[in-house]
Design an enzyme around this catalytic site. Structure first.
Site, mmCIF file in Angstrom:
data_model
loop_
_atom_site.group_PDB
_atom_site.id
_atom_site.type_symbol
_atom_site.label_atom_id
_atom_site.label_comp_id
_atom_site.label_asym_id
_atom_site.label_seq_id
_atom_site.Cartn_x
_atom_site.Cartn_y
_atom_site.Cartn_z
ATOM 1 N N HIS A 100 0.830 -1.288 0.129
ATOM 2 C CA HIS A 100 -0.072 0.036 0.075
ATOM 3 C C HIS A 100 0.942 1.240 0.141
ATOM 4 O O HIS A 100 0.367 2.351 0.314
ATOM 5 C CB HIS A 100 -1.006 0.046 1.362
ATOM 6 C CG HIS A 100 -1.971 -1.094 1.170
ATOM 7 N ND1 HIS A 100 -2.023 -1.750 2.172
ATOM 8 C CD2 HIS A 100 -2.584 -1.382 0.253
ATOM 9 C CE1 HIS A 100 -3.119 -2.651 2.045
ATOM 10 N NE2 HIS A 100 -3.386 -2.741 0.761
ATOM 11 N N HIS A 101 1.986 1.198 -0.336
ATOM 12 C CA HIS A 101 2.949 2.443 -0.297
ATOM 13 C C HIS A 101 2.430 3.344 -1.348
ATOM 14 O O HIS A 101 2.753 4.527 -1.329
ATOM 15 C CB HIS A 101 4.367 1.977 -0.522
ATOM 16 C CG HIS A 101 4.651 1.736 -2.160
ATOM 17 N ND1 HIS A 101 4.418 0.676 -2.689
ATOM 18 C CD2 HIS A 101 5.596 2.652 -2.915
ATOM 19 C CE1 HIS A 101 4.796 0.561 -3.820
ATOM 20 N NE2 HIS A 101 5.485 1.677 -4.101
ATOM 21 N N ASP B 9 7.592 2.968 -13.553
ATOM 22 C CA ASP B 9 7.070 4.206 -12.800
ATOM 23 C C ASP B 9 5.378 4.400 -13.131
ATOM 24 O O ASP B 9 5.147 5.494 -13.553
ATOM 25 C CB ASP B 9 7.951 5.556 -13.459
ATOM 26 C CG ASP B 9 9.464 5.497 -13.021
ATOM 27 O OD1 ASP B 9 9.736 5.124 -11.943
ATOM 28 O OD2 ASP B 9 10.255 5.896 -13.743
ATOM 29 N N LYS C 169 -3.134 -8.712 -6.715
ATOM 30 C CA LYS C 169 -3.680 -9.771 -7.697
ATOM 31 C C LYS C 169 -4.878 -10.759 -7.187
ATOM 32 O O LYS C 169 -5.021 -10.487 -6.023
ATOM 33 C CB LYS C 169 -2.366 -10.790 -7.805
ATOM 34 C CG LYS C 169 -2.340 -11.527 -9.055
ATOM 35 C CD LYS C 169 -1.784 -10.364 -10.276
ATOM 36 C CE LYS C 169 -1.781 -11.368 -11.599
ATOM 37 N NZ LYS C 169 -1.021 -10.453 -12.504
ATOM 38 N N SER D 150 -2.743 0.177 -18.585
ATOM 39 C CA SER D 150 -3.655 -0.066 -17.701
ATOM 40 C C SER D 150 -3.818 1.515 -17.007
ATOM 41 O O SER D 150 -4.940 2.148 -16.441
ATOM 42 C CB SER D 150 -3.722 -1.034 -16.805
ATOM 43 O OG SER D 150 -4.327 -2.153 -17.083
ATOM 44 N N LYS E 290 6.714 -4.512 -10.363
ATOM 45 C CA LYS E 290 6.797 -4.180 -11.892
ATOM 46 C C LYS E 290 6.303 -2.598 -11.836
ATOM 47 O O LYS E 290 6.961 -2.079 -12.812
ATOM 48 C CB LYS E 290 5.681 -4.925 -12.268
ATOM 49 C CG LYS E 290 5.615 -5.013 -13.847
ATOM 50 C CD LYS E 290 4.304 -6.087 -14.189
ATOM 51 C CE LYS E 290 4.536 -7.402 -13.840
ATOM 52 N NZ LYS E 290 3.508 -8.396 -14.054
ATOM 53 N N LYS F 142 -2.813 -2.208 -7.536
ATOM 54 C CA LYS F 142 -3.132 -2.686 -9.007
ATOM 55 C C LYS F 142 -2.705 -3.946 -9.443
ATOM 56 O O LYS F 142 -1.621 -4.518 -9.187
ATOM 57 C CB LYS F 142 -2.411 -1.615 -9.985
ATOM 58 C CG LYS F 142 -3.014 -1.897 -11.401
ATOM 59 C CD LYS F 142 -3.995 -0.748 -11.774
ATOM 60 C CE LYS F 142 -4.767 -1.039 -13.279
ATOM 61 N NZ LYS F 142 -5.418 -2.338 -13.332
#
Ligand code: NAD
Length: 471
Positions: A64-65, A99, A106, A362, A94, A70
């Site tokens: 959660h940084h 960036d 997931k 995305s 990833k 995603k």
């Protein structure tokens, strides 16, 4: 032995190898590595015949940084909690590498998709979405799923529709999931994005003369022999773009078997043959390999595993003939097999970098949903007008007419797909050079995977420092 390690332990083993090269405090490294939250749900599905089945599903939010988190949702018979956590961790790294300002997540639903009808899959997907909503594991600012193995635009459409039905007053609700069909808020180029990114990454790696010389290869993609395992969304597009980029596709593998032709296979013709006959086998002019896994050992320059994890192990690694392995799938080479391949001098372009094209686009889709406007809509006409004026001035000053087709292609402003593909190309090229530079700083004594992990660790660590959590 390491291959008995679970997938998440394999990822962490690779993480540790890179972490040892840093001097961050152990507490910080543990915080980066750990999976922040996992939600294991079970829910009933009413089958078409009236029977009830219990479905197992998971959503893991690794880090959660940065928010939202995603990561894709996988429909597979053997997906489990460990796998989902491992894949969520890979997503964190990833996103950092390319960036993209997200934490990693997931999801997985434990089903063999082919056993279910369309309406059963729809009921299941909507119920899964509802379970995610109930526990706040989905939302444009919280956690944004996407397609993965066994899911695609159709599932994403059901997810967004269910979410919007539950959050009708939420202005940014469309951004709750990516990989949607264009009509449901998707972005042009998302479907092909992961495969296109794989192509950009491999092309960039092959363009560097000095690296290719070390492998005994000439620079450039032209004429390089490629084998691709898995002809789903990622594998098909990667194979197609590599072929268009000048490579020769000599081998293709699917679960029913593999085919080989050293003179080259036309990807679209193979797909048409599979559609017609139900199998890639018996493609005219190609040799059949009944044991599909043997395709990985075919003579080639570049091997692209694009199906599932754990395909190259200590068992088959010694027989791999490729000089470059482009990890299009997540985790296709085990940590132990990587060591064998490295000793053989094989260059592995790691998954966390190479298949990041999907999450990159995305990100563009999510931005489009938040801004409520199609990319290119504001500027396209203006760009065309200015370009036309410049070209007309050139014609006037030179007294020469620019051929109509060239005039048109220069004058036309960029549309959404052009912008998406250009952003993806820029991202994949920049990220490759960042990783390569880290490897160079370590005097080429580390592999690209360790360099990619180092890149990710530095970036995630920096965001914790900036939060003031660690001194
Ligand atoms: P997909 O379901 O579209 O395709 C996977 C293909 O692999 C299917 O055609 C399947 O039949 C084939 N396959 C399965 N087992 C095989 C075997 N043993 N040998 C040969 N082929 C086999 O899935 P996808 O979305 O293309 O995902 C493939 C991999 O890429 C996964 O590891 C996934 O996590 C990763 N990935 C996908 C995306 C994405 O945007 N879809 C993004 C990043 C990473």
């Amino acid at each position: 032995m390491a291959e008995n390690l679970k997938f998440f332990e394999q990822v962490n083993r690779n993480f540790d190898r890179a972490a040892r090269l840093t001097d961050y405090p152990k507490g910080l490294l543990d915080q980066i590595k750990i999976c922040n939250s996992v939600y294991h749900m079970t829910f009933p599905l009413k089958r078409d015949d009236g029977s009830i089945e219990t479905i197992q599903a998971w959503r893991a939010e690794h880090s959660h940084h940065k928010l939202p988190t995603k990561g894709g949702i996988r429909y597979a018979a053997n997906v489990n909690e460990d796998e989902v956590m491992a894949l969520a961790a890979l997503m964190t790294y990833k996103c950092a590498i390319v960036d993209v300002p997200f934490g990693g997540a997931k999801g997985g639903v434990q089903i063999a998709k082919w056993k279910y009808s369309q309406s059963e899959l729809e009921r299941l997907t909507r119920r899964f979405t509802f379970e995610l909503i109930k526990k706040n594991f989905i939302g444009p600012a919280v956690d944004v799923p996407a397609p993965d193995y066994g899911t695609g635009p159709q599932e994403m459409a059901w997810i967004v529709d269910t979410y919007m039905a539950m959050a009708s007053n939420e202005l940014d609700a469309l951004g709750c999931v990516t990989g949607k069909p264009i009509t449901q808020g998707g972005v042009r180029g998302r479907k092909e994005a992961t495969g296109r990114g794989v192509f950009f990454g491999i092309r960039e790696a092959c363009s560097i003369k000095e690296d290719m010389q070390k492998l005994g290869l000439s620079p450039g993609l032209d004429g390089k022999r490629v084998v691709v395992q898995g002809l789903g969304n990622v594998g098909y597009h990667a194979a197609k773009f590599l072929q268009e980029g000048g490579a020769i596709i000599v081998g293709l593998a699917e679960y029913e078997g593999a085919i080989y032709n050293p003179k080259g296979l036309d990807v679209d013709q193979v797909m048409a043959h599979r559609k017609e006959t139900g199998s890639i086998l018996n493609f005219p002019g190609a040799q059949n390999l009944e044991n599909t896994i043997e395709a990985l050992e075919l003579p080639c320059d570049i091997l692209v595993p694009a199906a599932l994890e754990n395909q190259i192990t200590t068992e088959n690694a010694p027989r791999i003939q490729a000089k470059i392995i482009g990890e299009a799938a997540n985790g296709p080479v085990t940590a132990e097999a990587s060591e064998i391949l490295q000793q053989k001098g094989v260059m592995i372009i790691p998954d966390m970098y190479l298949n990041a094209g999907g999450v990159t686009v995305s990100y563009f889709e999510w931005l489009k949903n938040l801004s409520h406007v199609r990319f290119g809509r504001m500027g396209k006409r203006f760009e065309k007008k200015v370009n036309t004026q410049i070209l007309e001035l050139v014609e006037q000053l030179t007294g020469k007419k620019i051929p109509e087709d060239i005039f048109e292609s220069i004058a036309t402003g960029a549309d959404e797909e052009d912008l998406v593909n250009s952003g993806l190309e820029e991202t994949m090229i920049n990220a490759y050079h960042e990783i390569r530079e880290i490897r160079r700083q370590h005097k080429d004594e580390i592999d690209l995977r360790t360099a990619a992990f180092l890149d990710a660790i530095h970036k995630v660590a920096r965001s914790y420092f900036e939060l003031g959590i660690f001194p």
